[in-house]
Design an enzyme around this catalytic site. Structure first.
Site, PDB file in Angstrom:
ATOM      1  N   CYS A   1       0.825  -1.219   0.000  1.00  0.00           N
ATOM      2  CA  CYS A   1       0.000   0.000   0.000  1.00  0.00           C
ATOM      3  C   CYS A   1       0.856   1.265   0.000  1.00  0.00           C
ATOM      4  O   CYS A   1       1.217   1.789   1.062  1.00  0.00           O
ATOM      5  CB  CYS A   1      -0.903   0.007   1.229  1.00  0.00           C
ATOM      6  SG  CYS A   1      -1.813  -1.526   1.457  1.00  0.00           S
TER       7      CYS A   1
ATOM      8  N   GLY B   1       0.788   9.523  -6.583  1.00  0.00           N
ATOM      9  CA  GLY B   1       1.038   8.344  -7.423  1.00  0.00           C
ATOM     10  C   GLY B   1       2.524   8.247  -7.722  1.00  0.00           C
ATOM     11  O   GLY B   1       3.299   7.710  -6.927  1.00  0.00           O
TER      12      GLY B   1
ATOM     13  N   GLN C   1       3.942 -10.316 -47.749  1.00  0.00           N
ATOM     14  CA  GLN C   1       5.157  -9.840 -47.073  1.00  0.00           C
ATOM     15  C   GLN C   1       4.846  -8.754 -46.033  1.00  0.00           C
ATOM     16  O   GLN C   1       5.502  -8.671 -44.996  1.00  0.00           O
ATOM     17  CB  GLN C   1       6.139  -9.304 -48.105  1.00  0.00           C
ATOM     18  CG  GLN C   1       7.557  -9.301 -47.580  1.00  0.00           C
ATOM     19  CD  GLN C   1       8.558  -8.902 -48.636  1.00  0.00           C
ATOM     20  OE1 GLN C   1       8.385  -7.900 -49.338  1.00  0.00           O
ATOM     21  NE2 GLN C   1       9.617  -9.676 -48.753  1.00  0.00           N
TER      22      GLN C   1
ATOM     23  N   GLU D   1       3.509   0.019 -10.867  1.00  0.00           N
ATOM     24  CA  GLU D   1       4.882  -0.124 -10.349  1.00  0.00           C
ATOM     25  C   GLU D   1       5.837   0.892 -10.979  1.00  0.00           C
ATOM     26  O   GLU D   1       6.967   0.586 -11.335  1.00  0.00           O
ATOM     27  CB  GLU D   1       5.384  -1.566 -10.528  1.00  0.00           C
ATOM     28  CG  GLU D   1       4.605  -2.522  -9.636  1.00  0.00           C
ATOM     29  CD  GLU D   1       5.303  -3.820  -9.343  1.00  0.00           C
ATOM     30  OE1 GLU D   1       6.550  -3.818  -9.250  1.00  0.00           O
ATOM     31  OE2 GLU D   1       4.609  -4.818  -9.181  1.00  0.00           O
TER      32      GLU D   1
ATOM     33  N   THR E   1       5.153   4.333 -13.652  1.00  0.00           N
ATOM     34  CA  THR E   1       4.776   4.415 -15.074  1.00  0.00           C
ATOM     35  C   THR E   1       6.046   4.325 -15.935  1.00  0.00           C
ATOM     36  O   THR E   1       7.170   4.530 -15.448  1.00  0.00           O
ATOM     37  CB  THR E   1       4.073   5.751 -15.387  1.00  0.00           C
ATOM     38  OG1 THR E   1       5.015   6.810 -15.196  1.00  0.00           O
ATOM     39  CG2 THR E   1       2.850   5.964 -14.498  1.00  0.00           C
TER      40      THR E   1
HETATM   41  C1  LIG Z   1      -4.852  -1.894 -11.525  1.00  0.00           C
HETATM   42  C2  LIG Z   1      -3.832  -1.174 -10.719  1.00  0.00           C
HETATM   43  C3  LIG Z   1      -3.165  -1.855  -9.712  1.00  0.00           C
HETATM   44  C4  LIG Z   1      -2.256  -1.172  -8.881  1.00  0.00           C
HETATM   45  N1  LIG Z   1      -1.676  -1.822  -7.821  1.00  0.00           N
HETATM   46  C5  LIG Z   1      -1.005  -1.088  -6.895  1.00  0.00           C
HETATM   47  C6  LIG Z   1      -0.582  -1.683  -5.659  1.00  0.00           C
HETATM   48  O1  LIG Z   1      -0.766  -2.888  -5.436  1.00  0.00           O
HETATM   49  N2  LIG Z   1       0.006  -0.891  -4.722  1.00  0.00           N
HETATM   50  C7  LIG Z   1       0.229   0.441  -4.939  1.00  0.00           C
HETATM   51  O2  LIG Z   1       0.747   1.100  -4.051  1.00  0.00           O
HETATM   52  N3  LIG Z   1      -0.128   1.022  -6.114  1.00  0.00           N
HETATM   53  C8  LIG Z   1      -0.750   0.301  -7.093  1.00  0.00           C
HETATM   54  N4  LIG Z   1      -1.142   0.891  -8.263  1.00  0.00           N
HETATM   55  C9  LIG Z   1      -0.873   2.303  -8.473  1.00  0.00           C
HETATM   56  C10 LIG Z   1       0.123   2.583  -9.600  1.00  0.00           C
HETATM   57  O3  LIG Z   1       1.408   2.198  -9.221  1.00  0.00           O
HETATM   58  C11 LIG Z   1      -0.010   4.072  -9.950  1.00  0.00           C
HETATM   59  O4  LIG Z   1      -1.245   4.211 -10.653  1.00  0.00           O
HETATM   60  C12 LIG Z   1       1.139   4.589 -10.786  1.00  0.00           C
HETATM   61  O5  LIG Z   1       2.321   4.636 -10.034  1.00  0.00           O
HETATM   62  C13 LIG Z   1       0.872   5.984 -11.350  1.00  0.00           C
HETATM   63  O6  LIG Z   1       0.377   6.842 -10.365  1.00  0.00           O
HETATM   64  P1  LIG Z   1      -0.947   7.710 -10.684  1.00  0.00           P
HETATM   65  O7  LIG Z   1      -1.980   6.765 -11.193  1.00  0.00           O
HETATM   66  O8  LIG Z   1      -1.282   8.514  -9.502  1.00  0.00           O
HETATM   67  O9  LIG Z   1      -0.545   8.631 -11.893  1.00  0.00           O
HETATM   68  P2  LIG Z   1       0.250  10.036 -11.816  1.00  0.00           P
HETATM   69  O10 LIG Z   1       1.474   9.897 -11.001  1.00  0.00           O
HETATM   70  O11 LIG Z   1      -0.704  11.114 -11.479  1.00  0.00           O
HETATM   71  O12 LIG Z   1       0.698  10.179 -13.329  1.00  0.00           O
HETATM   72  C14 LIG Z   1      -0.182  10.664 -14.362  1.00  0.00           C
HETATM   73  C15 LIG Z   1       0.654  10.803 -15.628  1.00  0.00           C
HETATM   74  O13 LIG Z   1       1.706  11.763 -15.412  1.00  0.00           O
HETATM   75  C16 LIG Z   1       2.965  11.165 -15.720  1.00  0.00           C
HETATM   76  N5  LIG Z   1       4.009  11.707 -14.851  1.00  0.00           N
HETATM   77  C17 LIG Z   1       3.966  11.901 -13.514  1.00  0.00           C
HETATM   78  N6  LIG Z   1       5.124  12.363 -13.069  1.00  0.00           N
HETATM   79  C18 LIG Z   1       5.952  12.457 -14.127  1.00  0.00           C
HETATM   80  C19 LIG Z   1       7.302  12.866 -14.333  1.00  0.00           C
HETATM   81  N7  LIG Z   1       8.086  13.250 -13.322  1.00  0.00           N
HETATM   82  N8  LIG Z   1       7.801  12.849 -15.593  1.00  0.00           N
HETATM   83  C20 LIG Z   1       7.024  12.434 -16.634  1.00  0.00           C
HETATM   84  N9  LIG Z   1       5.750  12.032 -16.515  1.00  0.00           N
HETATM   85  C21 LIG Z   1       5.219  12.034 -15.280  1.00  0.00           C
HETATM   86  C22 LIG Z   1       2.754   9.688 -15.475  1.00  0.00           C
HETATM   87  O14 LIG Z   1       3.745   8.903 -16.138  1.00  0.00           O
HETATM   88  C23 LIG Z   1       1.355   9.495 -16.023  1.00  0.00           C
HETATM   89  O15 LIG Z   1       1.378   9.364 -17.413  1.00  0.00           O
HETATM   90  C24 LIG Z   1      -1.988   0.207  -9.134  1.00  0.00           C
HETATM   91  C25 LIG Z   1      -2.622   0.858 -10.193  1.00  0.00           C
HETATM   92  C26 LIG Z   1      -3.549   0.200 -10.963  1.00  0.00           C
HETATM   93  C27 LIG Z   1      -4.248   0.964 -12.055  1.00  0.00           C
END
Ligand SMILES: Cc1cc2nc3c(=O)[nH]c(=O)nc-3n(C[C@H](O)[C@H](O)[C@H](O)COP(=O)(O)OP(=O)(O)OC[C@H]3O[C@@H](n4cnc5c(N)ncnc54)[C@H](O)[C@@H]3O)c2cc1C
Length: 380
Positions: free
Chosen positions: A124, A131, A279, A363, A365
């Site tokens: 968590c 995120g 092809q 894990e 993006t």
């Molecule tokens: C089905 C699912 C399962 C998941 N399981 C878990 C879990 O078990 N435990 C847990 O803790 N989390 C979990 N997550 C959360 C997941 O790791 C996050 O969704 C992810 O890290 C992105 O965070 P966010 O969704 O808040 O997006 P944001 O961080 O808000 O990002 C939005 C967009 O902005 C981009 N962005 C943000 N910062 C930057 C930067 N510095 N440079 C360039 N681009 C950037 C991102 O790449 C993305 O395209 C899960 C998510 C999903 C959808």
């Protein structure tokens, strides 16, 4: 010396995983995808066969194996159903920070009920407002006597609604930002915790995704892992290890899509011949195969570095980003090669395409992986 051959034990494990995945997971994958029902029965059988918690120490009931073995199994599972793979991998994601940060006594207490006894755990970190920017988390843990009081909300948590154990990252000192983040093991039935299923997902529908709310949840101080402030490092080191598994899942999903495309183009007749004769089609298949082969090499290399305890952060970011990008590209091409049939659920490739997308998001993006990779190459 470089060797790309697997040992006899690794080949046996790979075959066990492939047989299990093709016989037990693949036949029910379309139904799980349609209904979104959780995969308890499959996870139970996988646990009995020793196909879960592979990298967790055998002293605590885990497989005692390496990340390469975990990736071999993960590729096979994902070739059958990425959603089941996500549910299965969530345990390693949740238990790895315990292995990294806990005392021996804490490991013996918290890990065996999950790894040995077939329980489920959830990791968590993510919050509605935090995120990619993990350090901005707002969940607070305030020490009172021999307890911490947790308040806040986590969301998008895999296995969040079904797990019995939660590894929870919370700030014990917001002023210190990432250095103020601490790590706790929290039984999911702790009073003050409520959990909600987060609703319909595009893919990985066999996995559970939940919101977890902490309202004055009392957690024994003995459940703090390491010292206050050790949490951020444990989270980042965990991701460095586990994200190679996302690359492996990408290889599995892409492989399944290529296999479906090959079968289709050999059967489909247009212009009085099979479309595999064209092809334009062959080059697409060749590109798909090249991407899958190179992604697997990237995954195996990163897993090997991790197992050899060599620096692996850069390689695992490449394996995750490349493996999941390849999955997205190959599954999109597979849908294209099947034409209108590719768009229909019965032909499965549209599921692979939906499943591939999540691999680019969770894990860390793939933009964040590129941040890690760019930092490393600019620094060096
Ligand atoms: C089905 C699912 C399962 C998941 N399981 C878990 C879990 O078990 N435990 C847990 O803790 N989390 C979990 N997550 C959360 C997941 O790791 C996050 O969704 C992810 O890290 C992105 O965070 P966010 O969704 O808040 O997006 P944001 O961080 O808000 O990002 C939005 C967009 O902005 C981009 N962005 C943000 N910062 C930057 C930067 N510095 N440079 C360039 N681009 C950037 C991102 O790449 C993305 O395209 C899960 C998510 C999903 C959808």
């Amino acid at each position: 010396m470089i060797s790309f051959s697997l040992t006899d034990e690794q080949k046996e494990l790979q075959k066990l995983a492939r047989d299990f995945a093709q016989n037990e997971i693949a036949p029910v994958a379309p139904q799980l995808d349609r209904t979104g029902e959780y995969t308890y029965a499959i996870l139970k059988k996988a646990h009995q066969l020793g196909l879960l918690n592979l990298t967790i120490g055998d002293a605590y009931g885990g497989g005692g194996l390496g990340w390469l073995e975990s990736c071999l199994v993960g590729e096979e599972f994902a070739a059958a159903c990425a959603g089941v793979t996500t549910a299965a991998n969530a345990n390693e994601l949740a238990l790895t920070p315990i292995e990294l940060a806990a005392s021996e006594e804490q490991k013996k207490k918290f890990i065996p009920p999950i790894a040995r006894d077939g329980g489920l755990a959830a990791f968590c970190v993510t919050e509605p407002g935090a995120g990619s920017d993990v350090a901005s988390m707002r969940t607070r843990a305030v020490k009172r006597g021999d307890e911490y009081i947790l308040n806040g909300a986590k969301h998008f948590i895999t296995n969040g609604d079904v797990a019995q154990l939660l590894t929870v990252f919370a700030s014990t000192d917001p002023e210190k930002k990432h250095r103020g983040i601490s790590l706790f093991v929290v039984p999911a039935d702790t009073p003050g915790i409520t959990r909600h299923h987060m609703g319909e997902k595009m893919g990985h529908r066999a996995s559970d995704t939940a919101e977890i709310v902490f309202e004055d949840a009392h957690v024994p101080a003995a459940n703090l892992l390491g010292k206050e402030g050790d949490g951020f490092k444990a989270a980042m080191e965990t991701f460095d290890r586990t994200r190679v598994g996302i690359g492996a899942a990408g290889v599995g999903v892409a492989r399944a899509a290529l296999e479906a495309a090959i079968k289709f183009v050999k059967e489909r007749q247009q212009f009085a011949q099979t479309i595999a004769n064209f092809q334009g089609v062959q080059f697409m298949l060749a590109d798909m195969a090249m991407k899958i082969e190179t992604a697997r090499l990237a995954v195996w290399y990163a897993a090997w570095l991790t197992d050899e305890k060599l620096p692996y952060s850069y390689a695992s970011a490449i394996a995750k980003a490349y493996g999941s990008d390849v999955a997205m590209q190959v599954t999109t091409d597979a849908v294209q090669l099947l034409g209108g049939y590719g768009y229909m659920a019965d032909y499965k490739v549209e599921k692979y395409m939906r499943d591939a997308k999540l691999l680019q998001i969770y894990e860390g993006t793939n933009q964040i992986q590129r941040v890690v990779i760019a930092k490393a190459i600019l620094r060096d």
